[in-house]
Design a protein around this motif. Structure first.
Motif, PDB file in Angstrom:
ATOM      1  N   GLU A 335      49.311  15.163  35.364  1.00  0.00           N
ATOM      2  CA  GLU A 335      49.329  16.489  34.724  1.00  0.00           C
ATOM      3  C   GLU A 335      47.893  16.950  34.419  1.00  0.00           C
ATOM      4  N   VAL A 336      47.061  16.028  33.941  1.00  0.00           N
ATOM      5  CA  VAL A 336      45.653  16.344  33.654  1.00  0.00           C
ATOM      6  C   VAL A 336      44.945  16.730  34.951  1.00  0.00           C
ATOM      7  N   GLN A 337      45.147  15.922  35.979  1.00  0.00           N
ATOM      8  CA  GLN A 337      44.446  16.171  37.243  1.00  0.00           C
ATOM      9  C   GLN A 337      44.905  17.455  37.928  1.00  0.00           C
ATOM     10  N   GLN A 338      46.195  17.800  37.756  1.00  0.00           N
ATOM     11  CA  GLN A 338      46.675  19.066  38.332  1.00  0.00           C
ATOM     12  C   GLN A 338      45.961  20.241  37.663  1.00  0.00           C
ATOM     13  N   LYS A 339      45.785  20.122  36.332  1.00  0.00           N
ATOM     14  CA  LYS A 339      45.114  21.216  35.606  1.00  0.00           C
ATOM     15  C   LYS A 339      43.634  21.320  36.023  1.00  0.00           C
ATOM     16  N   ALA A 341      42.444  20.535  38.957  1.00  0.00           N
ATOM     17  CA  ALA A 341      42.450  21.122  40.307  1.00  0.00           C
ATOM     18  C   ALA A 341      42.711  22.628  40.230  1.00  0.00           C
ATOM     19  N   ASP A 342      43.558  23.058  39.296  1.00  0.00           N
ATOM     20  CA  ASP A 342      43.855  24.498  39.152  1.00  0.00           C
ATOM     21  C   ASP A 342      42.641  25.260  38.627  1.00  0.00           C
ATOM     22  N   LEU A 343      41.940  24.643  37.665  1.00  0.00           N
ATOM     23  CA  LEU A 343      40.810  25.347  37.032  1.00  0.00           C
ATOM     24  C   LEU A 343      39.562  25.380  37.924  1.00  0.00           C
ATOM     25  N   TRP A 344      39.383  24.310  38.694  1.00  0.00           N
ATOM     26  CA  TRP A 344      38.135  24.119  39.451  1.00  0.00           C
ATOM     27  C   TRP A 344      37.698  25.378  40.219  1.00  0.00           C
ATOM     28  N   PRO A 345      38.582  25.969  41.049  1.00  0.00           N
ATOM     29  CA  PRO A 345      38.114  27.122  41.853  1.00  0.00           C
ATOM     30  C   PRO A 345      37.926  28.395  41.029  1.00  0.00           C
ATOM     31  N   GLN A 346      38.405  28.394  39.794  1.00  0.00           N
ATOM     32  CA  GLN A 346      38.313  29.616  38.985  1.00  0.00           C
ATOM     33  C   GLN A 346      37.007  29.724  38.200  1.00  0.00           C
TER      34      GLN A 346
END
Ligand code: NAD
Length: 394
Positions: A335-339, A341-346
């Motif tokens: 769950e931490v890693q998904q978040k 990955a979601d934030l990284w490109p933003q």
């Protein structure tokens, strides 16, 4: 003198003795609160003055009442200039350890050299008899091979192809594009020589040869794996190959000397070593935000207390399929890693402080050098020349 932070690239070239003492006191308080029975009693920490090694020394002493011998490479105060942070950390640690009635001595010099190994051997013989725990926590840019004087330099490069990604300029607080050229075979070889298991094995060999390892002795070296976004530069890069070599060395040590030998994979934290790795400060800033929101944020001391109390000296060491201890488990929570990955490109320079916890990154970076602590009055002049009482000199 009045000491102010002087940041050059990813290091601060000044350090504040009172601030370092305050940080050490905070870590000691965490360790004391986690007191437990059955921990180590005589501990050698190689790389004991900052980061994970310092926390290992503090944990040994203040959760378990261990006598500690620390090895590190730090700069004393010369010509009225401040000493390095690790020097001041050690001054503070030894003062508290002595006040608690614990043995604490330190050796300042190149841990890769035969001379420093010999000094450690003599000190253990004279003062401790044997050690029951050896922590290997060096992070170094170079190593002089004691066998033939060859100088090896470690580097942080991808392997196979150029790595392009965003990174964080921590001085400017700006997101930048980075492009890192792939390593040569020689880069890989040299990095393994510095950050692989070679020197850890030499340490264990010299300690075993001199009969200085207690029969229940455990030894641990620290490693990192991290998320996919950093793999090209970390896990699959030059440093990752060196870290794989630690796994090899761990098995060798365990087979040769019949003791418990482990690689512990720890979480990403702000230290002098990690702040020098491209991409990692941005990853840590995002990670801190997410783990704080989830209530699982940890620094070096919380990690090492958990390693000692729950794993090394706890009910179960809990090894992964490759035989490693994983105290990076909360970081690697899907769950931490998904978040992440979601934030990284933003993330952009404009939204950096909203989307990530770069503020906490910067605070922790300054604290590494004893700055930015609320209880310290930085307007007051302080004595910079502080001796390490238990320093062993030839
Ligand atoms: P650090 O820079 O805070 O500490 C390095 C220590 O090594 C210091 O005590 C320093 O004095 C000592 N040292 C360096 N060169 C030396 C030499 N030639 N002789 C004697 N002492 C020497 O680093 P850290 O981040 O705590 O790293 C320690 C270990 O933990 C490394 O193996 C690192 O890969 C691993 N690790 C770090 C992280 C992280 O995010 N920082 C995560 C997982 C694992």
């Amino acid at each position: 003198m009045i000491i102010e932070p002087k940041i050059r690239g990813f290091v601060c070239i000044t350090a504040h003795p009172e601030g370092c003492a305050e940080k050490v006191a905070q870590e000691i308080a965490v360790a004391k609160a986690a007191h437990f029975e059955g921990g180590p009693k005589k501990v050698l920490v190689i790389g004991a003055s900052t980061g994970y090694g310092l926390s290992s020394r503090i944990t040994s002493a203040f959760t378990s009442g261990a006598d500690t011998l620390g090895v590190f490479f730090e700069r004393p105060s010369i010509n009225g200039k401040p000493a390095s942070a690790g020097w001041y950390n050690t001054v503070a640690f030894e003062k508290e350890a002595n006040a608690a009635g614990l043995y604490a001595k330190s050796i300042n010099g190149d841990a890769f050299s035969n001379e420093i190994k010999d000094t450690v051997v003599e000190t253990i013989k004279q003062d401790l008899g044997k050690v029951d725990c050896v922590i290997y926590s060096l992070a170094s840019p170079k190593r002089i091979d004691p066998a033939d004087g060859t100088i090896y330099k470690s580097c942080l490069k991808p392997i196979g192809s150029t790595f392009n990604n965003i990174s964080l300029d921590t001085n400017k607080g700006e997101i930048q594009e980075v492009s890192l050229e792939p390593a040569t075979d020689d880069d890989i070889h040299q990095t393994v020589k510095v950050m692989g298991g070679d020197d850890w094995e030499l340490w264990m060999e010299v300690l075993a040869k001199n009969d200085l390892l207690a029969s229940d002795c455990k030894t641990v070296a620290y490693s990192y794996i991290g998320p996919e976004v950093t793999w090209p530069i970390y896990k699959n890069g030059t440093i990752g190959v060196a870290k794989l070599d630690l796994d090899r060395a761990s098995k060798e040590i365990s087979n040769k000397y019949g003791l418990e030998s482990y690689v512990s994979v720890n979480k990403a934290v702000v230290t002098q070593a990690s702040s020098a790795i491209p991409v990692v400060p941005l990853y840590i800033s995002i990670l801190y935000k997410i783990m704080n929101q989830k209530g699982t944020h940890e620094g070096c001391i919380e990690q090492i207390v958990r390693l000692f109390k729950d794993r090394l000296y706890g009910e179960s060491t809990e090894l992964d399929s490759d035989g490693r201890i994983r105290v990076d488990d909360w970081e690697m929570d899907p769950e931490v890693q998904q978040k992440v990955a979601d934030l990284w490109p933003q993330v952009t320079s404009d939204n950096l402080r909203q989307l990530t916890d770069f503020n906490l990154y910067q605070k922790e970076f300054l604290e590494l050098f004893g700055f930015g602590l609320e209880s310290v009055d930085y307007s007051q002049p302080v004595e910079v020349d502080r001796p390490i009482k238990g320093l062993i000199t030839d």
